[in-house]
Enzyme design. Structure first.
Site, PDB file in Angstrom:
ATOM      1  N   ASP A 130      -8.859   8.744  -9.877  1.00  0.00           N
ATOM      2  CA  ASP A 130      -7.665   9.241 -10.538  1.00  0.00           C
ATOM      3  C   ASP A 130      -6.430   8.750  -9.785  1.00  0.00           C
ATOM      4  O   ASP A 130      -6.383   8.787  -8.549  1.00  0.00           O
ATOM      5  CB  ASP A 130      -7.697  10.780 -10.543  1.00  0.00           C
ATOM      6  CG  ASP A 130      -6.487  11.393 -11.202  1.00  0.00           C
ATOM      7  OD1 ASP A 130      -6.350  11.254 -12.428  1.00  0.00           O
ATOM      8  OD2 ASP A 130      -5.665  12.005 -10.479  1.00  0.00           O
ATOM      9  N   GLU A 137      -8.186   3.975 -12.172  1.00  0.00           N
ATOM     10  CA  GLU A 137      -7.313   4.379 -13.277  1.00  0.00           C
ATOM     11  C   GLU A 137      -5.967   3.687 -13.115  1.00  0.00           C
ATOM     12  O   GLU A 137      -5.470   3.543 -11.993  1.00  0.00           O
ATOM     13  CB  GLU A 137      -7.100   5.887 -13.285  1.00  0.00           C
ATOM     14  CG  GLU A 137      -6.236   6.349 -14.455  1.00  0.00           C
ATOM     15  CD  GLU A 137      -5.586   7.715 -14.236  1.00  0.00           C
ATOM     16  OE1 GLU A 137      -5.233   8.359 -15.235  1.00  0.00           O
ATOM     17  OE2 GLU A 137      -5.414   8.121 -13.079  1.00  0.00           O
TER      18      GLU A 137
END
Length: 525
Positions: free
Chosen positions: A358, A395
């Site tokens: 993330d 990401e």
């Protein structure tokens, strides 16, 4: 035969006895390590004047034992008689100087950053504040014991007889992003008591469904132990998605069918998926923690070494690059060690097959400066001999990640292929990318082989030069919208979506709205 031949692959655990490489009282591994006659405790707290391990009995009584030895900034000691299943926390004593980031407060019990299991619930959130009224004022004298979950001593994990890893080649990988709690919450084919749990995901009906729609790998939305933010709790809500990590080594107990059995149940789930030929990828959040900004609670890291774990400005306040109140400092040796130890634990001890990072760009901004692909944390991950063999997915972020290089030469299908993350639509079948997908969402340096894979054609291009490790590329900033596959038509079309969705809050992430046929997460390794 080496002294370690009879030990598990992970250095985090012993085989129930002491060894020359891990004697009682050793500073490593960090956390609580159960040995034959007691437990070894070790915690990173280089600037503390003193650290105590607090042993909590079933009635809530507390026994404190000082960690008297200090090695490389680690406080550690061997405590006889402490067994697996015992609950514990730490208290760190030292200077209260919030303007320099030092927030030691012995009145606050702290969760072990390396705890392998977490138990308990939150009480009064105000009891977790290390300060009285002002984050830069006087320290609080209120004891937080009874208001914070605690760590649990774990026995050594058994690695014998587990199924082999599927090791799906990149060019055949189809990732399915799902939430453990939601995926089986209303599935009539899953027994009622297993719905929304790790074991529910291991049910034969679920495995058959994933195989039928062509899934090769599941990407689990965050399953590290999550703590709901105080502001969200105050509104009577909870953090559903899990982007508010409270323990990087412990599976979230919310998804246990039997309270306290989450570690064993998670391993059972991984084994079942592997036996069905399906990989397990974890969505991990190593860019910030659940402690929010400087006025937030003192749960773990802030009370042990705030300047070592977090990016702080010259006044002792958190630098917020994540939109969640704080940012872990990817240049700090403490953070690099914690993240790599955590990743290796999930690979070696638990058995997962890879990670989706993330806000990956934050991991490459040492000191909060511009992105550097050679940043300490990214370099440590890419050169680790264990982590280099698993799938690593970045990401996109702001700024986007230009490239995160990983040594994956041992993996089949290493020659510049593309991995596609999909979610089943109304038809129950996995969505596929159409020929216009690379144009709908540009990726950097996409190879002809990757483009052919994206179009569903066999590549005739020559493989990448032998010896040149592939890169994990992130989308460029040329297009700030996420493509969404419509329920009608022949392929996905681009629908504008905000890229500033609330992270770690009790709101639905745009990529997970009901009715979307895909998750919108596409990567080229």
């Amino acid at each position: 035969m080496s002294p370690n031949d009879d030990l598990p692959r992970s250095s985090h655990r012993t085989a129930g006895g002491e060894s020359a490489s891990n004697p009682p009282g050793s500073p490593f591994p960090l956390g609580a390590t159960a040995l034959s006659t007691g437990t070894q405790f070790a915690v990173h707290a280089p600037e503390a004047d003193g650290v105590e391990v607090c042993l909590i009995d079933p009635d809530g009584g507390e026994r404190r034992v000082e960690l008297t030895t200090r090695t490389f900034g680690v406080r550690h000691a061997f405590v006889p008689g402490v067994r697996p299943g015992d609950r514990y926390g730490f208290r760190a004593h030292g200077r209260w100087d919030p303007h320099s980031g030092r927030r030691f407060n012995g009145s606050k019990i702290l969760l072990d950053p390396a705890a392998r299991q977490v138990t308990g619930v939150f009480g009064d959130p105000s009891a977790l504040l290390a300060y009285e009224d002002d984050p830069f004022g006087a320290p609080s004298s209120r004891d937080s014991l009874g208001h914070l979950p605690l760590g649990v001593v774990r026995a050594a994990d058994d690695h014998v007889g587990r199924p082999a890893r599927p090791e799906v080649p990149w060019d055949r990988t189809v990732l399915y992003e799902l939430h453990v709690g939601s995926f089986t919450a209303r599935n009539p084919a899953v027994p009622q008591h297993l719905r929304g749990t790790y074991l529910g995901l291991a049910e034969p009906a679920v495995l058959e469904h994933l195989a039928r729609i062509g899934i090769t790998s599941v990407e689990l939305l965050p399953v590290h132990t999550t703590f709901t933010e105080p502001g969200v709790r105050a509104r009577g809500m909870r953090n559903h998605w899990g982007y508010s990590t409270g323990a990087y080594f412990a599976p979230d107990p919310r998804f246990a069918a039997v309270p306290g059995a989450e570690v064993d149940e998670f391993r059972t789930m991984v084994d079942a998926l592997h036996a069905a030929g399906i990989e397990v990828i974890l969505d991990v959040v190593y860019n910030h923690t659940c402690e929010s900004a400087v006025d937030g609670p003192s749960i773990s890291w802030r009370g042990l070494d705030a300047p070592g774990y977090y990016l702080l400005d010259g006044r002792g306040s958190d630098v917020d690059l994540t939109g969640c109140g704080n940012t872990l400092d990817s240049a700090s040796p403490a953070v690099v060690r914690m993240v790599c130890d955590s990743l290796r634990y999930w690979v070696e001890d638990v058995g997962v097959d890879g990670f989706r990072f993330d806000l990956a760009s934050t991991l490459g901004r040492p000191g909060g400066w511009r992105f550097d692909s050679r940043a300490p944390l990214l370099t440590a991950i890419a050169t680790d001999p264990v982590l280099a063999r698993v799938k690593l997915i970045a990401e996109r972020g702001t700024p986007p990640v230009p490239a995160i290089r990983s040594v994956t030469s041992e993996w089949p299908g290493r020659n510049g292929t593309i991995a596609i993350a999909t979610r089943s639509g109304a038809s129950g079948r996995a969505s596929t990318a159409s020929a216009n997908w690379p144009r709908a969402w540009p990726v950097r340096k996409i190879s002809s082989r990757a483009a052919d894979a994206c179009r569903g054609r066999r590549s005739t291009s020559s493989p990448r030069t032998t010896g040149s490790p592939p890169a994990i590329w992130c989308p460029t900033s040329e297009n700030t919208t996420r493509p969404t596959a419509k329920r009608t038509g022949t392929g996905p079309t681009t629908t504008p979506r905000s890229t500033t969705a609330s992270r770690g809050r009790a709101t639905i992430r745009p990529s997970s709205r009901p009715g979307d046929a895909t998750s919108g997460h596409y990567w080229q390794p």
